[in-house]
Design an enzyme around this catalytic site. Structure first.
Site, PDB file in Angstrom:
ATOM      1  N   PRO A   2       2.831   4.136   1.271  1.00 52.79           N
ATOM      2  CA  PRO A   2       2.582   3.983   2.696  1.00 52.79           C
ATOM      3  C   PRO A   2       2.371   5.320   3.387  1.00 52.79           C
ATOM      4  O   PRO A   2       3.214   6.212   3.295  1.00 52.79           O
ATOM      5  CB  PRO A   2       3.864   3.320   3.204  1.00 52.79           C
ATOM      6  N   GLU A   3       1.253   5.457   4.019  1.00 50.32           N
ATOM      7  CA  GLU A   3       1.016   6.626   4.859  1.00 50.32           C
ATOM      8  C   GLU A   3       0.908   6.128   6.296  1.00 50.32           C
ATOM      9  O   GLU A   3       1.172   4.964   6.567  1.00 50.32           O
ATOM     10  CB  GLU A   3      -0.259   7.342   4.416  1.00 50.32           C
ATOM     11  N   LYS A  59       5.484   8.634   9.853  1.00 52.53           N
ATOM     12  CA  LYS A  59       5.566   7.540   8.881  1.00 52.53           C
ATOM     13  C   LYS A  59       6.878   6.791   8.991  1.00 52.53           C
ATOM     14  O   LYS A  59       7.251   6.043   8.100  1.00 52.53           O
ATOM     15  CB  LYS A  59       5.423   8.104   7.457  1.00 52.53           C
ATOM     16  N   ARG A 162      11.392   2.922  -6.276  1.00 55.93           N
ATOM     17  CA  ARG A 162      11.891   4.223  -6.699  1.00 55.93           C
ATOM     18  C   ARG A 162      13.062   4.733  -5.866  1.00 55.93           C
ATOM     19  O   ARG A 162      13.523   5.855  -6.078  1.00 55.93           O
ATOM     20  CB  ARG A 162      10.737   5.220  -6.709  1.00 55.93           C
ATOM     21  N   ARG A 205       1.249  28.929   9.728  1.00 49.47           N
ATOM     22  CA  ARG A 205       1.158  28.667   8.297  1.00 49.47           C
ATOM     23  C   ARG A 205      -0.097  29.338   7.739  1.00 49.47           C
ATOM     24  O   ARG A 205      -0.829  28.750   6.964  1.00 49.47           O
ATOM     25  CB  ARG A 205       1.092  27.146   8.033  1.00 49.47           C
ATOM     26  N   ARG A 315       0.349  19.048  -5.749  1.00 52.51           N
ATOM     27  CA  ARG A 315      -0.110  17.655  -5.696  1.00 52.51           C
ATOM     28  C   ARG A 315      -1.419  17.494  -6.436  1.00 52.51           C
ATOM     29  O   ARG A 315      -2.244  18.404  -6.468  1.00 52.51           O
ATOM     30  CB  ARG A 315      -0.349  17.197  -4.241  1.00 52.51           C
TER      31      ARG A 315
END
Length: 327
Positions: A2-3, A59, A162, A205, A315
């Site tokens: 789910p995003e 989320k 999970r 960043r 990722r």
DNA sequence: CACTTGACCTGTCCGC
DNA sequence: TGCGGACAGGTCAAGT
């Protein structure tokens, strides 16, 4: 997994179904991350509470209760929310259990192996199963972490294979003070999120990859691995490019791409919501619209170059080596 | 403070 | 066929 668009789809599905319902009981299965401060019997904390609102931030799903508490839920990777209508209305149009989210991994366990496509670089897992498989499944199952009963006989299941996800109860007034809530960045789909805002928020960043930066929930809310890859492809930015080396014009476009892929996805989720028989079925899943995600080995829809899969920011990362060149 | 890596979990897939 | 290991990814804690 789910995003943001999926959580939003879940929110809409719940909003129309559980507002006004009163909780009659609840049960905590094996879920050490949920209700950490509650006793084994969480019913006493929930019983008698009426659902007054269902909202979302990033989320995180927020189910507000009349008792001054809010159920805060994060589905993480494999969480599902499954709403089951009262038995008495099972013969109505709302008769089937409504799977508001089907996670990638757990949905694969529901697949009928006989329908598994042979051409499989995309991994059918995402919603590959026939919905009826899910409906036939007995609940609770071994992934069930919580359930909440309503006085009308309906029930809400929180399943999570999970166990990364959690469901916690906070005083509603404390929700804004949750660490995550304090730090999380702007909602990309609100009007006040612009390319300029993204540019400004990325300034702290500057020495990390652009992908790591937009995955950072304190930069902006809701971008996960899929939307990171999709939006970076859209803006023709190589995911490993350091933020400081990405031209501002590209950042501005990136913001638009993020909005676009998320809006498209919610649109598809919305249609899913309408014929909720098909929660994450082949039709309506935004992965059928993905341009690069899980499409390694396939031609780039823009230039035809073979899409590659690599690793950025820890990722799995999909990109077109021609359209997206590192600066 | 900025940034990276590992941990949390369990099921699936791939190579041996 | 069975087995071990890599992998899936959101977020936080711990590391550099």
């Amino acid at each position: 997994m789910p995003e943001l668009p999926e959580v939003e789809t879940i929110r809409r599905g719940l909003h129309s179904r559980i507002i006004g319902k009163t909780i009659s009981g609840a049960h905590n299965y094996d879920s050490p991350k949920s209700f950490p401060n509650a006793t084994a019997d969480i019913t006493q904390f929930l019983q008698g509470a009426t659902v007054t609102d269902v909202s979302r931030r990033a989320k995180v799903l927020l189910i507000e209760l009349s008792t001054g508490y809010t159920l805060v839920t994060h589905l993480k990777m494999t969480g599902q929310i499954i709403f089951i209508a009262p038995i008495t209305s099972r013969h109505s149009t709302d008769s089937n259990p409504v799977i508001l989210s089907v996670s990638e991994e757990s949905s694969s366990t529901l697949e009928d192996p006989s329908v598994k496509p042979q051409d499989d670089t995309r991994n059918v897992r995402w919603g590959g199963g026939h919905p009826s498989d899910s409906f036939m499944r007995e609940l609770p199952d071994n992934t069930t972490r919580e359930h909440i009963d309503f006085t009308d006989g309906s029930r809400l299941y929180f399943n999570d294979l999970r166990k990364f996800g959690w469901m916690k109860l906070y005083p509603t007034s404390e929700v804004p003070n949750i660490d995550f809530m304090k730090k999380v960045g702007p909602e990309p789909l609100l009007d006040d999120f612009t390319g300029e805002v993204l540019w400004e928020r990325l300034q702290r960043r500057k020495n990390t990859s652009i992908k790591a930066a937009i995955l950072d929930q304190t930069v902006l809310a809701g971008v996960g691995n899929i939307y990171a890859d999709e939006s970076l492809w859209g803006a023709r930015i190589h995911p490993a490019t350091l933020v400081k080396n990405v031209p501002k014009a590209s950042i501005l476009q990136l913001a638009e791409e993020i909005k676009a892929v998320m809006n498209l996805s919610i649109e598809k989720g919305g249609s899913t919501d309408k014929n909720y028989v098909n929660a994450e079925g082949k039709k309506g899943s935004y992965l059928s619209f993905a341009r690069v995600f899980r499409r390694e080995g396939e031609p780039c829809p823009r230039c035809g170059t073979t899409i590659v899969k690599t690793r950025v920011a820890g990722r799995g990362t999909h990109l077109c080596p021609t359209c997206q060149t590192k600066q």
